[in-house]
Design a protein around this motif. Structure first.
Motif, PDB file in Angstrom:
ATOM      1  N   PHE A 241      32.657  49.915  63.194  1.00 44.16           N
ATOM      2  CA  PHE A 241      32.521  50.281  61.787  1.00 44.16           C
ATOM      3  C   PHE A 241      33.827  50.047  61.031  1.00 44.16           C
ATOM      4  O   PHE A 241      33.836  49.478  59.930  1.00 44.16           O
ATOM      5  CB  PHE A 241      32.104  51.742  61.670  1.00 44.16           C
ATOM      6  CG  PHE A 241      32.048  52.254  60.260  1.00 44.16           C
ATOM      7  CD1 PHE A 241      30.961  51.950  59.446  1.00 44.16           C
ATOM      8  CD2 PHE A 241      33.072  53.028  59.745  1.00 44.16           C
ATOM      9  CE1 PHE A 241      30.902  52.411  58.132  1.00 44.16           C
ATOM     10  CE2 PHE A 241      33.025  53.497  58.441  1.00 44.16           C
ATOM     11  CZ  PHE A 241      31.940  53.185  57.635  1.00 44.16           C
ATOM     12  N   ASN A 242      34.932  50.470  61.631  1.00 44.86           N
ATOM     13  CA  ASN A 242      36.236  50.262  60.993  1.00 44.86           C
ATOM     14  C   ASN A 242      36.544  48.787  60.818  1.00 44.86           C
ATOM     15  O   ASN A 242      37.061  48.356  59.781  1.00 44.86           O
ATOM     16  CB  ASN A 242      37.335  50.920  61.835  1.00 44.86           C
ATOM     17  CG  ASN A 242      37.242  52.430  61.835  1.00 44.86           C
ATOM     18  OD1 ASN A 242      36.513  53.015  61.049  1.00 44.86           O
ATOM     19  ND2 ASN A 242      37.972  53.067  62.717  1.00 44.86           N
ATOM     20  N   ASN A 243      36.224  48.007  61.835  1.00 45.81           N
ATOM     21  CA  ASN A 243      36.477  46.572  61.775  1.00 45.81           C
ATOM     22  C   ASN A 243      35.658  45.921  60.658  1.00 45.81           C
ATOM     23  O   ASN A 243      36.137  45.036  59.942  1.00 45.81           O
ATOM     24  CB  ASN A 243      36.143  45.938  63.120  1.00 45.81           C
ATOM     25  CG  ASN A 243      36.752  44.560  63.279  1.00 45.81           C
ATOM     26  OD1 ASN A 243      37.791  44.258  62.703  1.00 45.81           O
ATOM     27  ND2 ASN A 243      36.110  43.718  64.058  1.00 45.81           N
ATOM     28  N   ALA A 244      34.401  46.368  60.507  1.00 43.14           N
ATOM     29  CA  ALA A 244      33.543  45.841  59.443  1.00 43.14           C
ATOM     30  C   ALA A 244      34.104  46.205  58.065  1.00 43.14           C
ATOM     31  O   ALA A 244      34.087  45.382  57.135  1.00 43.14           O
ATOM     32  CB  ALA A 244      32.126  46.375  59.597  1.00 43.14           C
ATOM     33  N   CYS A 245      34.623  47.420  57.923  1.00 46.98           N
ATOM     34  CA  CYS A 245      35.208  47.842  56.644  1.00 46.98           C
ATOM     35  C   CYS A 245      36.414  46.974  56.286  1.00 46.98           C
ATOM     36  O   CYS A 245      36.585  46.575  55.124  1.00 46.98           O
ATOM     37  CB  CYS A 245      35.624  49.305  56.720  1.00 46.98           C
ATOM     38  SG  CYS A 245      34.235  50.473  56.771  1.00 46.98           S
ATOM     39  N   VAL A 246      37.257  46.685  57.279  1.00 52.22           N
ATOM     40  CA  VAL A 246      38.428  45.840  57.046  1.00 52.22           C
ATOM     41  C   VAL A 246      37.988  44.445  56.612  1.00 52.22           C
ATOM     42  O   VAL A 246      38.586  43.837  55.709  1.00 52.22           O
ATOM     43  CB  VAL A 246      39.292  45.756  58.319  1.00 52.22           C
ATOM     44  CG1 VAL A 246      40.399  44.721  58.154  1.00 52.22           C
ATOM     45  CG2 VAL A 246      39.903  47.107  58.640  1.00 52.22           C
ATOM     46  N   TYR A 247      36.938  43.949  57.223  1.00 51.08           N
ATOM     47  CA  TYR A 247      36.470  42.591  56.941  1.00 51.08           C
ATOM     48  C   TYR A 247      35.841  42.482  55.551  1.00 51.08           C
ATOM     49  O   TYR A 247      36.098  41.531  54.814  1.00 51.08           O
ATOM     50  CB  TYR A 247      35.454  42.180  58.004  1.00 51.08           C
ATOM     51  CG  TYR A 247      34.896  40.791  57.819  1.00 51.08           C
ATOM     52  CD1 TYR A 247      35.602  39.671  58.257  1.00 51.08           C
ATOM     53  CD2 TYR A 247      33.657  40.595  57.220  1.00 51.08           C
ATOM     54  CE1 TYR A 247      35.095  38.393  58.092  1.00 51.08           C
ATOM     55  CE2 TYR A 247      33.133  39.312  57.047  1.00 51.08           C
ATOM     56  CZ  TYR A 247      33.853  38.224  57.489  1.00 51.08           C
ATOM     57  OH  TYR A 247      33.346  36.967  57.317  1.00 51.08           O
ATOM     58  N   PHE A 248      35.025  43.477  55.188  1.00 51.35           N
ATOM     59  CA  PHE A 248      34.270  43.377  53.941  1.00 51.35           C
ATOM     60  C   PHE A 248      35.024  43.893  52.720  1.00 51.35           C
ATOM     61  O   PHE A 248      34.653  43.551  51.590  1.00 51.35           O
ATOM     62  CB  PHE A 248      32.950  44.151  54.056  1.00 51.35           C
ATOM     63  CG  PHE A 248      31.899  43.418  54.845  1.00 51.35           C
ATOM     64  CD1 PHE A 248      31.308  42.265  54.355  1.00 51.35           C
ATOM     65  CD2 PHE A 248      31.502  43.888  56.090  1.00 51.35           C
ATOM     66  CE1 PHE A 248      30.347  41.590  55.080  1.00 51.35           C
ATOM     67  CE2 PHE A 248      30.539  43.211  56.832  1.00 51.35           C
ATOM     68  CZ  PHE A 248      29.961  42.062  56.326  1.00 51.35           C
ATOM     69  N   TYR A 249      36.045  44.716  52.905  1.00 54.03           N
ATOM     70  CA  TYR A 249      36.702  45.328  51.752  1.00 54.03           C
ATOM     71  C   TYR A 249      37.275  44.309  50.766  1.00 54.03           C
ATOM     72  O   TYR A 249      37.086  44.461  49.545  1.00 54.03           O
ATOM     73  CB  TYR A 249      37.798  46.297  52.196  1.00 54.03           C
ATOM     74  CG  TYR A 249      38.483  46.959  51.020  1.00 54.03           C
ATOM     75  CD1 TYR A 249      37.850  48.000  50.330  1.00 54.03           C
ATOM     76  CD2 TYR A 249      39.732  46.534  50.570  1.00 54.03           C
ATOM     77  CE1 TYR A 249      38.454  48.595  49.237  1.00 54.03           C
ATOM     78  CE2 TYR A 249      40.338  47.126  49.483  1.00 54.03           C
ATOM     79  CZ  TYR A 249      39.700  48.150  48.819  1.00 54.03           C
ATOM     80  OH  TYR A 249      40.295  48.734  47.736  1.00 54.03           O
ATOM     81  N   PRO A 250      37.990  43.245  51.219  1.00 56.15           N
ATOM     82  CA  PRO A 250      38.497  42.266  50.242  1.00 56.15           C
ATOM     83  C   PRO A 250      37.380  41.603  49.445  1.00 56.15           C
ATOM     84  O   PRO A 250      37.542  41.315  48.264  1.00 56.15           O
ATOM     85  CB  PRO A 250      39.235  41.242  51.120  1.00 56.15           C
ATOM     86  CG  PRO A 250      39.585  41.988  52.356  1.00 56.15           C
ATOM     87  CD  PRO A 250      38.450  42.925  52.590  1.00 56.15           C
ATOM     88  N   ARG A 251      36.244  41.371  50.085  1.00 54.91           N
ATOM     89  CA  ARG A 251      35.104  40.778  49.381  1.00 54.91           C
ATOM     90  C   ARG A 251      34.522  41.756  48.371  1.00 54.91           C
ATOM     91  O   ARG A 251      34.178  41.384  47.253  1.00 54.91           O
ATOM     92  CB  ARG A 251      34.044  40.365  50.394  1.00 54.91           C
ATOM     93  CG  ARG A 251      34.476  39.180  51.248  1.00 54.91           C
ATOM     94  CD  ARG A 251      33.681  39.128  52.557  1.00 54.91           C
ATOM     95  NE  ARG A 251      33.970  37.900  53.289  1.00 54.91           N
ATOM     96  CZ  ARG A 251      35.085  37.659  53.948  1.00 54.91           C
ATOM     97  NH1 ARG A 251      36.031  38.576  53.976  1.00 54.91           N
ATOM     98  NH2 ARG A 251      35.275  36.511  54.583  1.00 54.91           N
ATOM     99  N   TYR A 252      34.432  43.012  48.776  1.00 57.71           N
ATOM    100  CA  TYR A 252      33.935  44.033  47.857  1.00 57.71           C
ATOM    101  C   TYR A 252      34.874  44.172  46.650  1.00 57.71           C
ATOM    102  O   TYR A 252      34.426  44.257  45.499  1.00 57.71           O
ATOM    103  CB  TYR A 252      33.825  45.379  48.575  1.00 57.71           C
ATOM    104  CG  TYR A 252      33.743  46.553  47.626  1.00 57.71           C
ATOM    105  CD1 TYR A 252      32.549  46.869  46.979  1.00 57.71           C
ATOM    106  CD2 TYR A 252      34.877  47.338  47.369  1.00 57.71           C
ATOM    107  CE1 TYR A 252      32.476  47.935  46.088  1.00 57.71           C
ATOM    108  CE2 TYR A 252      34.811  48.402  46.487  1.00 57.71           C
ATOM    109  CZ  TYR A 252      33.616  48.700  45.851  1.00 57.71           C
ATOM    110  OH  TYR A 252      33.554  49.745  44.966  1.00 57.71           O
TER     111      TYR A 252
END
Length: 306
Positions: A241-252
């Protein structure tokens, strides 16, 4: 690999174990045997080792892309892919295969992993270990390796931030008198670096506490033990979950900036590609769509951030 480890470890839990310890000792949640327990322990150890190795390698790659100015085309070469994918695979096999020969994969509190059998037999002279003698030493080595990978990530994130700051600072000489210095890239890189390092550090911290008690041979009281066990149960499964947040946050963040009229929830769904996204992005331009597919690091120049 993180998905595989999470499925066999956190989701399957004690289903693949022949017996439980402390919280669940019998019932339908324990339906496995020695063979299934061994398989679960091997897959989980291999996946976890692969994840932390690849995570550290990716952090180093991010740093080198900015410091050396590596481009996306350079990253796509066969040589670079082999150098990135092969070492984690070899290291993971080296860490996960030897315990198979010494019967070290046995039930723990939540799933089968490196442990002696019966549980705590290494601390009770009246209970002989029938499986996995010295498994806790191998478990400690595995956690020390994870700690090493965590420190590598932190070091490379610091180097990345320093590199971006140095490049921004070089532009100060071109500023007019009274013009404000800009450190936007440095700040963005710093926060993303904190998120990237924290995504690995926070879930492992309770495990590192247990490692410290083991290495210093310090007895742990029942209350303290249960406190850290609960923290392990809460935080350790959050790796993916943390890894997904790191990945998607710049896109968000990019999508939110170009669609300020939308709610945060709508922007999150757009970023994740939820099925009814088209209803919420009516009238979106090509620039908005492109922001959702931007890489974390471009590598084409020194100003990009994770």
């Amino acid at each position: 690999m993180d998905i595989i480890g999470s499925f066999f470890g956190f989701f399957m839990g004690l289903w693949m174990s022949g017996e439980g310890i402390l919280f669940i000792t019998s019932g339908p949640l324990i339906a496995g045997n020695t063979q299934t327990c061994t398989a679960q322990g091997f897959i989980f150890t291999f996946s976890l080792t692969y994840f932390v190795t690849a995570y550290a390698g990716l952090g180093a790659l991010y740093c080198l892309m900015v410091r050396r100015g590596w481009t996306k085309d350079q990253m796509k070469t066969k040589k670079m892919r082999v150098l990135f994918l092969l070492p984690p695979f070899i290291i993971s096999l080296a860490m996960a295969v030897p315990p198979l020969f010494y019967q070290m994969y046995n039930p723990t509190l939540f799933y089968c992993s490196l442990n002696q059998y019966p549980n705590n037999c290494e601390y009770d002279p009246e209970v002989p270990c029938t499986r996995g003698e010295n498994a806790l030493i191998v478990q400690a080595v595995t956690l020390l390796y994870a700690l090493l990978c965590t420190l590598i990530v932190i070091v490379f994130m610091v180097l990345l931030i320093c590199s971006v700051y140095s490049q921004e600072k070089k532009g100060d000489k071109y500023l007019s008198k009274g013009q404000k210095k800009k450190r936007d890239y440095t700040i963005d890189t710093a926060w993303q670096g904190v998120r990237y390092a924290g995504a690995l550090t926070i879930p492992f911290t309770p495990q590192y506490v247990f490692l410290g008690y083991f290495l210093f041979q310090t007895p742990m009281g029942n209350t303290t033990f249960l406190f850290w066990v609960y923290l392990v149960a809460i935080f350790f499964p959050l790796l993916g979950f943390n890894n997904a947040c790191v990945y998607f946050y710049p896109r968000y963040k990019a999508h939110r900036k170009s669609n300020e009229d939308k709610t945060r929830f709508h922007c999150v769904c757009d970023t994740l590609g939820i099925a009814w996204r088209s209803t919420w992005t009516k009238g979106a331009n090509s620039e908005t769509e492109a922001s959702l597919s931007e890489p974390l690091v471009d590598g084409s120049n020194g100003d990009d951030v994770i």
